[in-house]
Design a protein around this motif. Structure first.
Motif, PDB file in Angstrom:
ATOM      1  N   TRP A   1       0.802  -1.222   0.000  1.00 37.01           N
ATOM      2  CA  TRP A   1       0.000   0.000   0.000  1.00 37.01           C
ATOM      3  C   TRP A   1       0.839   1.278   0.000  1.00 37.01           C
ATOM      4  O   TRP A   1       0.567   2.206  -0.759  1.00 37.01           O
ATOM      5  CB  TRP A   1      -0.946   0.003   1.187  1.00 37.01           C
ATOM      6  CG  TRP A   1      -1.877   1.166   1.204  1.00 37.01           C
ATOM      7  CD1 TRP A   1      -1.729   2.345   1.885  1.00 37.01           C
ATOM      8  CD2 TRP A   1      -3.103   1.284   0.466  1.00 37.01           C
ATOM      9  NE1 TRP A   1      -2.788   3.185   1.642  1.00 37.01           N
ATOM     10  CE2 TRP A   1      -3.649   2.554   0.775  1.00 37.01           C
ATOM     11  CE3 TRP A   1      -3.793   0.445  -0.410  1.00 37.01           C
ATOM     12  CZ2 TRP A   1      -4.859   2.995   0.233  1.00 37.01           C
ATOM     13  CZ3 TRP A   1      -4.998   0.882  -0.949  1.00 37.01           C
ATOM     14  CH2 TRP A   1      -5.514   2.142  -0.639  1.00 37.01           C
ATOM     15  N   ARG A   2       1.836   1.375   0.863  1.00 34.07           N
ATOM     16  CA  ARG A   2       2.603   2.612   0.957  1.00 34.07           C
ATOM     17  C   ARG A   2       3.289   2.949  -0.356  1.00 34.07           C
ATOM     18  O   ARG A   2       3.322   4.117  -0.768  1.00 34.07           O
ATOM     19  CB  ARG A   2       3.638   2.535   2.080  1.00 34.07           C
ATOM     20  CG  ARG A   2       4.412   3.841   2.273  1.00 34.07           C
ATOM     21  CD  ARG A   2       5.352   3.766   3.469  1.00 34.07           C
ATOM     22  NE  ARG A   2       6.358   2.734   3.319  1.00 34.07           N
ATOM     23  CZ  ARG A   2       7.474   2.882   2.602  1.00 34.07           C
ATOM     24  NH1 ARG A   2       7.696   4.016   1.943  1.00 34.07           N
ATOM     25  NH2 ARG A   2       8.365   1.916   2.541  1.00 34.07           N
ATOM     26  N   LYS A   3       3.835   1.933  -1.028  1.00 38.58           N
ATOM     27  CA  LYS A   3       4.503   2.171  -2.313  1.00 38.58           C
ATOM     28  C   LYS A   3       3.508   2.648  -3.368  1.00 38.58           C
ATOM     29  O   LYS A   3       3.833   3.506  -4.200  1.00 38.58           O
ATOM     30  CB  LYS A   3       5.202   0.891  -2.775  1.00 38.58           C
ATOM     31  CG  LYS A   3       6.398   0.497  -1.927  1.00 38.58           C
ATOM     32  CD  LYS A   3       7.540   1.469  -2.085  1.00 38.58           C
ATOM     33  CE  LYS A   3       8.794   0.978  -1.385  1.00 38.58           C
ATOM     34  NZ  LYS A   3       9.932   1.882  -1.587  1.00 38.58           N
ATOM     35  N   LEU A   4       2.304   2.094  -3.342  1.00 38.50           N
ATOM     36  CA  LEU A   4       1.275   2.521  -4.295  1.00 38.50           C
ATOM     37  C   LEU A   4       0.812   3.939  -3.979  1.00 38.50           C
ATOM     38  O   LEU A   4       0.716   4.793  -4.876  1.00 38.50           O
ATOM     39  CB  LEU A   4       0.094   1.550  -4.233  1.00 38.50           C
ATOM     40  CG  LEU A   4      -1.130   1.907  -5.074  1.00 38.50           C
ATOM     41  CD1 LEU A   4      -0.770   2.029  -6.548  1.00 38.50           C
ATOM     42  CD2 LEU A   4      -2.247   0.866  -4.872  1.00 38.50           C
ATOM     43  N   GLU A   5       0.538   4.206  -2.713  1.00 36.96           N
ATOM     44  CA  GLU A   5       0.060   5.522  -2.309  1.00 36.96           C
ATOM     45  C   GLU A   5       1.083   6.598  -2.620  1.00 36.96           C
ATOM     46  O   GLU A   5       0.728   7.699  -3.075  1.00 36.96           O
ATOM     47  CB  GLU A   5      -0.258   5.494  -0.816  1.00 36.96           C
ATOM     48  CG  GLU A   5      -1.110   6.654  -0.330  1.00 36.96           C
ATOM     49  CD  GLU A   5      -1.533   6.458   1.110  1.00 36.96           C
ATOM     50  OE1 GLU A   5      -2.715   6.693   1.405  1.00 36.96           O
ATOM     51  OE2 GLU A   5      -0.680   6.071   1.938  1.00 36.96           O
ATOM     52  N   ASP A   6       2.357   6.324  -2.395  1.00 35.07           N
ATOM     53  CA  ASP A   6       3.406   7.301  -2.704  1.00 35.07           C
ATOM     54  C   ASP A   6       3.349   7.718  -4.169  1.00 35.07           C
ATOM     55  O   ASP A   6       3.466   8.913  -4.495  1.00 35.07           O
ATOM     56  CB  ASP A   6       4.790   6.720  -2.390  1.00 35.07           C
ATOM     57  CG  ASP A   6       5.075   6.630  -0.902  1.00 35.07           C
ATOM     58  OD1 ASP A   6       4.311   7.220  -0.112  1.00 35.07           O
ATOM     59  OD2 ASP A   6       6.054   5.957  -0.529  1.00 35.07           O
ATOM     60  N   ARG A   7       3.197   6.752  -5.040  1.00 31.27           N
ATOM     61  CA  ARG A   7       3.184   7.056  -6.468  1.00 31.27           C
ATOM     62  C   ARG A   7       1.940   7.852  -6.866  1.00 31.27           C
ATOM     63  O   ARG A   7       2.030   8.821  -7.637  1.00 31.27           O
ATOM     64  CB  ARG A   7       3.268   5.756  -7.272  1.00 31.27           C
ATOM     65  CG  ARG A   7       4.667   5.160  -7.263  1.00 31.27           C
ATOM     66  CD  ARG A   7       4.664   3.721  -7.743  1.00 31.27           C
ATOM     67  NE  ARG A   7       6.014   3.257  -8.027  1.00 31.27           N
ATOM     68  CZ  ARG A   7       6.880   2.850  -7.101  1.00 31.27           C
ATOM     69  NH1 ARG A   7       6.526   2.859  -5.827  1.00 31.27           N
ATOM     70  NH2 ARG A   7       8.084   2.437  -7.446  1.00 31.27           N
ATOM     71  N   VAL A   8       0.796   7.433  -6.366  1.00 30.59           N
ATOM     72  CA  VAL A   8      -0.439   8.124  -6.722  1.00 30.59           C
ATOM     73  C   VAL A   8      -0.422   9.559  -6.212  1.00 30.59           C
ATOM     74  O   VAL A   8      -0.847  10.490  -6.912  1.00 30.59           O
ATOM     75  CB  VAL A   8      -1.657   7.348  -6.175  1.00 30.59           C
ATOM     76  CG1 VAL A   8      -2.938   8.158  -6.367  1.00 30.59           C
ATOM     77  CG2 VAL A   8      -1.786   6.005  -6.877  1.00 30.59           C
ATOM     78  N   HIS A   9       0.091   9.770  -5.016  1.00 29.66           N
ATOM     79  CA  HIS A   9       0.156  11.129  -4.466  1.00 29.66           C
ATOM     80  C   HIS A   9       1.172  11.999  -5.207  1.00 29.66           C
ATOM     81  O   HIS A   9       1.084  13.226  -5.157  1.00 29.66           O
ATOM     82  CB  HIS A   9       0.477  11.073  -2.984  1.00 29.66           C
ATOM     83  CG  HIS A   9      -0.672  10.569  -2.163  1.00 29.66           C
ATOM     84  ND1 HIS A   9      -0.578  10.325  -0.812  1.00 29.66           N
ATOM     85  CD2 HIS A   9      -1.939  10.232  -2.512  1.00 29.66           C
ATOM     86  CE1 HIS A   9      -1.749   9.880  -0.358  1.00 29.66           C
ATOM     87  NE2 HIS A   9      -2.585   9.810  -1.376  1.00 29.66           N
ATOM     88  N   ARG A  10       2.128  11.382  -5.890  1.00 28.48           N
ATOM     89  CA  ARG A  10       3.065  12.139  -6.738  1.00 28.48           C
ATOM     90  C   ARG A  10       2.457  12.447  -8.102  1.00 28.48           C
ATOM     91  O   ARG A  10       3.061  13.157  -8.904  1.00 28.48           O
ATOM     92  CB  ARG A  10       4.364  11.356  -6.952  1.00 28.48           C
ATOM     93  CG  ARG A  10       5.232  11.199  -5.733  1.00 28.48           C
ATOM     94  CD  ARG A  10       6.679  10.906  -6.126  1.00 28.48           C
ATOM     95  NE  ARG A  10       6.802   9.854  -7.118  1.00 28.48           N
ATOM     96  CZ  ARG A  10       7.010   8.568  -6.838  1.00 28.48           C
ATOM     97  NH1 ARG A  10       7.100   8.185  -5.567  1.00 28.48           N
ATOM     98  NH2 ARG A  10       7.138   7.675  -7.795  1.00 28.48           N
ATOM     99  N   GLY A  11       1.284  11.878  -8.386  1.00 32.08           N
ATOM    100  CA  GLY A  11       0.619  12.147  -9.649  1.00 32.08           C
ATOM    101  C   GLY A  11       0.814  11.099 -10.718  1.00 32.08           C
ATOM    102  O   GLY A  11       0.367  11.290 -11.857  1.00 32.08           O
ATOM    103  N   VAL A  12       1.474   9.979 -10.385  1.00 25.84           N
ATOM    104  CA  VAL A  12       1.642   8.919 -11.377  1.00 25.84           C
ATOM    105  C   VAL A  12       0.264   8.348 -11.710  1.00 25.84           C
ATOM    106  O   VAL A  12      -0.513   7.997 -10.823  1.00 25.84           O
ATOM    107  CB  VAL A  12       2.560   7.797 -10.850  1.00 25.84           C
ATOM    108  CG1 VAL A  12       2.756   6.729 -11.921  1.00 25.84           C
ATOM    109  CG2 VAL A  12       3.896   8.371 -10.410  1.00 25.84           C
ATOM    110  N   GLY A  13      -0.053   8.274 -12.995  1.00 26.63           N
ATOM    111  CA  GLY A  13      -1.355   7.781 -13.431  1.00 26.63           C
ATOM    112  C   GLY A  13      -2.405   8.855 -13.595  1.00 26.63           C
ATOM    113  O   GLY A  13      -3.444   8.618 -14.218  1.00 26.63           O
ATOM    114  N   ASN A  14      -2.172  10.033 -13.058  1.00 29.05           N
ATOM    115  CA  ASN A  14      -3.128  11.135 -13.161  1.00 29.05           C
ATOM    116  C   ASN A  14      -3.277  11.577 -14.628  1.00 29.05           C
ATOM    117  O   ASN A  14      -2.278  11.622 -15.343  1.00 29.05           O
ATOM    118  CB  ASN A  14      -2.630  12.302 -12.307  1.00 29.05           C
ATOM    119  CG  ASN A  14      -3.646  13.411 -12.185  1.00 29.05           C
ATOM    120  OD1 ASN A  14      -4.776  13.182 -11.784  1.00 29.05           O
ATOM    121  ND2 ASN A  14      -3.256  14.617 -12.552  1.00 29.05           N
TER     122      ASN A  14
END
Length: 275
Positions: free
Chosen positions: A215-228
């Motif tokens: 979870w933490r690795k996924l959340e870090d990426r999403v909060h950086r905008g990866v996939g946005n």
């Protein structure tokens, strides 16, 4: 949405208007995901004996999704100039749900891969959404509680099984490497703890370490905008799905044949309308 799962400790997180899109356009998908995930359990023996890949539990989840119509699909995006193909890019997604009106949801399960697989999944979802191929991307991974509790869970197993030496692991069909043996011995000596407490630390660090998909690795990426800006639904599997009453043979799990893929070849995707 997913209230029952949240009560059981599942982490549910929506991004880029995924809540509105799912609730209005995909109520059936919500029910299907809730049913498949709600029935998921993973015996502790499968976590310990599953080698370096997926547990049988996550394979069962894949099979449940496939039975509900979430199949592997290979998306192909072609660019043509005056009828001449100049570029062709393929994106394979393990679980895709296509509805009668052509709207599509894509889902990936990342149980225990290297964490850069999250970058691949999120970038695929971004491209597919930009091209109008999918409406929402879903990623299922180990939740924060499961990652946090992995050492206590494996320790409980070791204590209940009375593991006291490397020989006991051999009887279970597990063969630590020389480096792992040395790490266990060093931890026992430096901390003065028994084998049943030292081995789980080494086992979990090697198999479910910080650099794997959780979870933490996924959340870090999403909060950086990866996939946005692709709308995303993130689901974290909780420690509550791990069971201790199965009494399975770890050796049989560790040495058994891998289950066949749910769908060896991706199915063709029918033409879709706007997402």
């Amino acid at each position: 949405m997913f209230e029952d799962l949240a009560e059981r400790g599942f982490q549910i997180e929506f991004h880029s208007h995924a809540t509105a899109i799912l609730s209005v356009d995909f109520p059936d998908a919500i029910g299907e995901l809730g049913a498949a995930l709600g029935a998921l359990s993973i015996p502790i023996e499968e976590i310990i004996g599953s080698g370096g890949g997926e547990t049988k539990g996550t394979q069962r989840l894949r099979r449940a999704l496939a039975e509900l119509g979430w199949h592997k699909v290979n998306f192909t995006i072609e660019k043509r100039i005056n009828g001449v193909q100049r570029e062709s890019i393929s994106h394979e997604v393990d679980h895709v749900r296509t509805f009668p009106d052509g709207r599509v949801i894509a889902l990936e399960i990342e149980w225990n891969n290297k964490d850069p697989f999250f970058d691949r999944d999120l970038e695929n979802f971004k491209r597919l959404h930009a091209e109008g191929a999918i409406s929402v991307g879903v990623i299922v991974t180990r939740g924060a509680s499961l990652q946090r509790d992995m050492i206590p869970l494996v320790t409980r197993f070791a204590v209940e099984r009375g593991l006291s030496s490397i020989d006991d692991l051999a009887e279970l069909g597990l063969t630590p490497t020389p480096r792992q043996r040395e790490s266990v011995a060093r931890r026992m000596k430096s901390s003065g703890i028994p084998f049943a407490e030292a081995w789980p630390h080494v086992f979990v660090a090697d198999k479910y370490g910080a650099a794997t998909t959780h979870w933490r690795k996924l959340e870090d990426r999403v909060h950086r905008g990866v996939g946005n800006p692709c709308p995303l639904l993130l689901i974290g599997l909780p420690s509550t799905i791990v069971t201790f009453d199965e009494h399975l043979d770890v050796g049989a799990i560790a040495q058994g044949e891998e289950e066949q893929e749910i769908l060896a070849e991706p199915i063709p995707l029918p033409p879709a309308s706007q997402p």
